[in-house]
Write a protein that holds these residues in place. Structure first.
Motif, short mmCIF file in Angstrom:
data_model
loop_
_atom_site.label_atom_id
_atom_site.label_comp_id
_atom_site.label_asym_id
_atom_site.label_seq_id
_atom_site.Cartn_x
_atom_site.Cartn_y
_atom_site.Cartn_z
N ASP A 111 0.85 -1.19 0.00
CA ASP A 111 0.00 0.00 0.00
C ASP A 111 0.88 1.25 0.00
O ASP A 111 1.46 1.61 1.04
N ILE A 112 0.98 1.90 -1.14
CA ILE A 112 1.86 3.06 -1.28
C ILE A 112 1.03 4.33 -1.25
O ILE A 112 0.43 4.76 -2.25
N GLU A 113 0.97 4.93 -0.07
CA GLU A 113 0.29 6.20 0.15
C GLU A 113 0.92 6.87 1.36
O GLU A 113 1.79 6.29 2.02
N THR A 114 0.51 8.09 1.64
CA THR A 114 1.08 8.82 2.77
C THR A 114 0.93 8.02 4.05
O THR A 114 -0.15 7.48 4.35
N ASN A 115 2.01 7.94 4.82
CA ASN A 115 2.00 7.26 6.11
C ASN A 115 2.28 8.29 7.19
O ASN A 115 3.37 8.85 7.25
N TYR A 116 1.29 8.51 8.05
CA TYR A 116 1.42 9.54 9.10
C TYR A 116 1.91 8.96 10.43
O TYR A 116 2.07 9.72 11.39
N TYR A 150 -0.46 -1.29 -4.59
CA TYR A 150 -1.64 -0.42 -4.57
C TYR A 150 -1.18 1.03 -4.45
O TYR A 150 -0.35 1.36 -3.59
N SER A 151 -1.70 1.90 -5.31
CA SER A 151 -1.43 3.33 -5.20
C SER A 151 -2.35 4.08 -6.15
O SER A 151 -3.04 3.47 -6.98
N SER A 152 -2.35 5.38 -6.02
CA SER A 152 -2.97 6.25 -7.02
C SER A 152 -1.86 6.95 -7.78
O SER A 152 -0.71 6.99 -7.34
N ALA A 153 -2.19 7.53 -8.91
CA ALA A 153 -1.19 8.27 -9.67
C ALA A 153 -0.62 9.40 -8.83
O ALA A 153 0.61 9.61 -8.81
N TYR A 154 -1.47 10.09 -8.09
CA TYR A 154 -1.00 11.21 -7.26
C TYR A 154 -0.05 10.72 -6.17
O TYR A 154 1.03 11.30 -5.96
N MET A 155 -0.46 9.69 -5.45
CA MET A 155 0.37 9.20 -4.35
C MET A 155 1.70 8.65 -4.87
O MET A 155 2.75 8.92 -4.29
N ILE A 171 5.42 -6.25 -11.47
CA ILE A 171 4.50 -6.29 -10.33
C ILE A 171 3.15 -5.71 -10.75
O ILE A 171 3.09 -4.60 -11.28
N PRO A 172 2.05 -6.42 -10.54
CA PRO A 172 0.73 -5.91 -10.92
C PRO A 172 0.35 -4.65 -10.15
O PRO A 172 0.79 -4.43 -9.02
N LEU A 173 -0.49 -3.83 -10.77
CA LEU A 173 -0.95 -2.57 -10.17
C LEU A 173 -2.44 -2.63 -9.86
O LEU A 173 -3.26 -2.96 -10.71
N TRP A 174 -2.77 -2.26 -8.62
CA TRP A 174 -4.14 -2.00 -8.17
C TRP A 174 -4.18 -0.50 -7.89
O TRP A 174 -3.50 -0.03 -6.99
N TYR A 175 -4.92 0.24 -8.68
CA TYR A 175 -4.87 1.69 -8.55
C TYR A 175 -6.17 2.25 -7.97
O TYR A 175 -7.23 1.62 -8.06
N LYS A 199 -8.84 -2.10 -9.67
CA LYS A 199 -9.17 -0.69 -9.41
C LYS A 199 -9.99 -0.56 -8.12
O LYS A 199 -10.92 -1.34 -7.88
N GLN A 200 -9.62 0.42 -7.31
CA GLN A 200 -10.44 0.86 -6.18
C GLN A 200 -11.22 2.07 -6.68
O GLN A 200 -10.65 3.13 -6.90
N TYR A 201 -12.52 1.89 -6.88
CA TYR A 201 -13.29 2.92 -7.57
C TYR A 201 -14.23 3.72 -6.66
O TYR A 201 -14.86 4.68 -7.09
N ASN A 202 -14.32 3.33 -5.39
CA ASN A 202 -15.20 4.01 -4.45
C ASN A 202 -14.68 3.77 -3.05
O ASN A 202 -14.15 2.70 -2.76
N ASP A 203 -14.83 4.75 -2.17
CA ASP A 203 -14.34 4.59 -0.80
C ASP A 203 -15.43 4.14 0.15
O ASP A 203 -15.22 4.12 1.36
#
Length: 219
Positions: A111-116, A150-155, A171-175, A199-203
Motif C-alpha cells: 500500500d503506497i500512500e502517505t503514512n502519518y 496499490y497506489s494512485s497516480a498522485y500518491m 508487479i501488478p498494479l491496483w490503482y 481498481k479501487q473505484y469508491n471509498d
C-alpha cells in the motif's frame, strides 16, 4: 483453501485470466465474521483484500481471523494489503507479515500512500523511497510472496516520483481513482505501468454493514 489453490487465486487476480465475468470485491481494515462475508458474497463479492500489516510497523492481529471468516463465508479469492513502515527493515516486515497470514492469502499488495505514523513515513527524497520499494519487492521475492502494488497516480508520483521499480519487475498494479465506475477507461499510465490489474473505484461499499472500499477487476 489449499496452498495450491491459493497460488491459483494469486495468479488469477494478478493476470486477469480470460473468462466472461468481472469481479467485485472490497478491501477492509476491520475484522468481520463469516456471516458478514456470506452476505457480501450474496451481494456479488468474489474477493476481499484484508489489511495484514499496519502503518506503524506491526502485523494486524485481526488479519488471520478475517481471512478465515472470509473463507467460511464463501469468498473465493482472499488477498492482503501491507502498509509499509520505513523504519522497519523491508526483509523483516515482509517476512513477519507473510508468516502471520501464511497459507491464508493469495497475493500481498504493498500500500503506497502517505503514512502519518511516527517514524514510519516516507522520506522526502523520492530516490530513497524508490530504493525502499525495491527492497520490499526483493524481500517478497526471496520468500516466494506473490506481490502487487496499490497506489494512485498522485500518491505514487508524490512519494516515488518517476520510480518504475514495480513495473520493471512485472508487479501488478491496483490503482485508486474514485470515479464510481467499474472500468479502466479513466486510467493514465504512471510509475511505468501502461495498464492496471485492479481498481479501487469508491471509498464506501455500503453493503452488509461492512466498512470497505469498493474494488473491481476484469478477467
Amino acid at each position: 483453501m489449499t496452498n495450491s489453490a491459493l497460488l491459483v487465486a494469486a495468479v488469477f487476480i494478478a493476470v486477469c485470466a480470460m473468462t466472461s465475468n468481472a469481479f467485485d470485491g472490497g478491501d477492509i481494515s476491520e475484522p468481520y465474521d463469516a456471516s458478514t462475508f456470506a452476505c457480501c458474497k450474496n451481494n456479488g463479492w468474489g474477493f476481499v483484500i484484508v489489511r495484514s500489516y499496519r502503518s506503524y510497523g506491526a502485523v494486524d492481529v485481526n488479519a488471520p481471523g478475517s481471512l478465515d471468516a472470509a473463507a467460511a463465508g464463501g469468498i473465493e479469492y482472499r488477498d492482503v494489503y501491507h502498509f509499509p513502515c520505513t523504519s522497519v527493515a523491508a526483509s523483516t516486515q515482509v517476512s513477519d507479515d507473510n508468516a502471520h497470514v501464511a497459507g491464508k492469502y493469495g497475493m500481498m499488495w504493498f500500500d503506497i500512500e502517505t503514512n502519518y505514523s511516527p517514524s514510519c513515513g516516507w522520506s522526502g527524497d523520492k530516490a530513497t523511497n524508490c530504493n525502499f520499494m525495491g527492497a520490499l519487492i526483493d524481500a517478497g521475492r526471496a520468500i516466494g510472496v506473490h506481490m502487487g502494488i496499490y497506489s494512485s497516480a498522485y500518491m505514487w508520483e508524490s512519494i516515488m516520483g518517476g520510480c518504475t521499480v514495480g513495473a520493471d519487475n512485472g508487479i501488478p498494479l491496483w490503482y485508486a481513482h474514485y470515479d464510481y465506475t467499474r472500468s479502466f477507461g479513466d486510467f493514465s499510465p504512471f510509475g511505468g505501468w501502461t495498464k492496471p490489474n485492479a481498481k479501487q473505484y469508491n471509498d464506501a461499499v455500503g453493503i452488509c454493514g461492512i466498512d470497505a472500499d469498493a474494488d473491481w477487476y476484469p478477467n
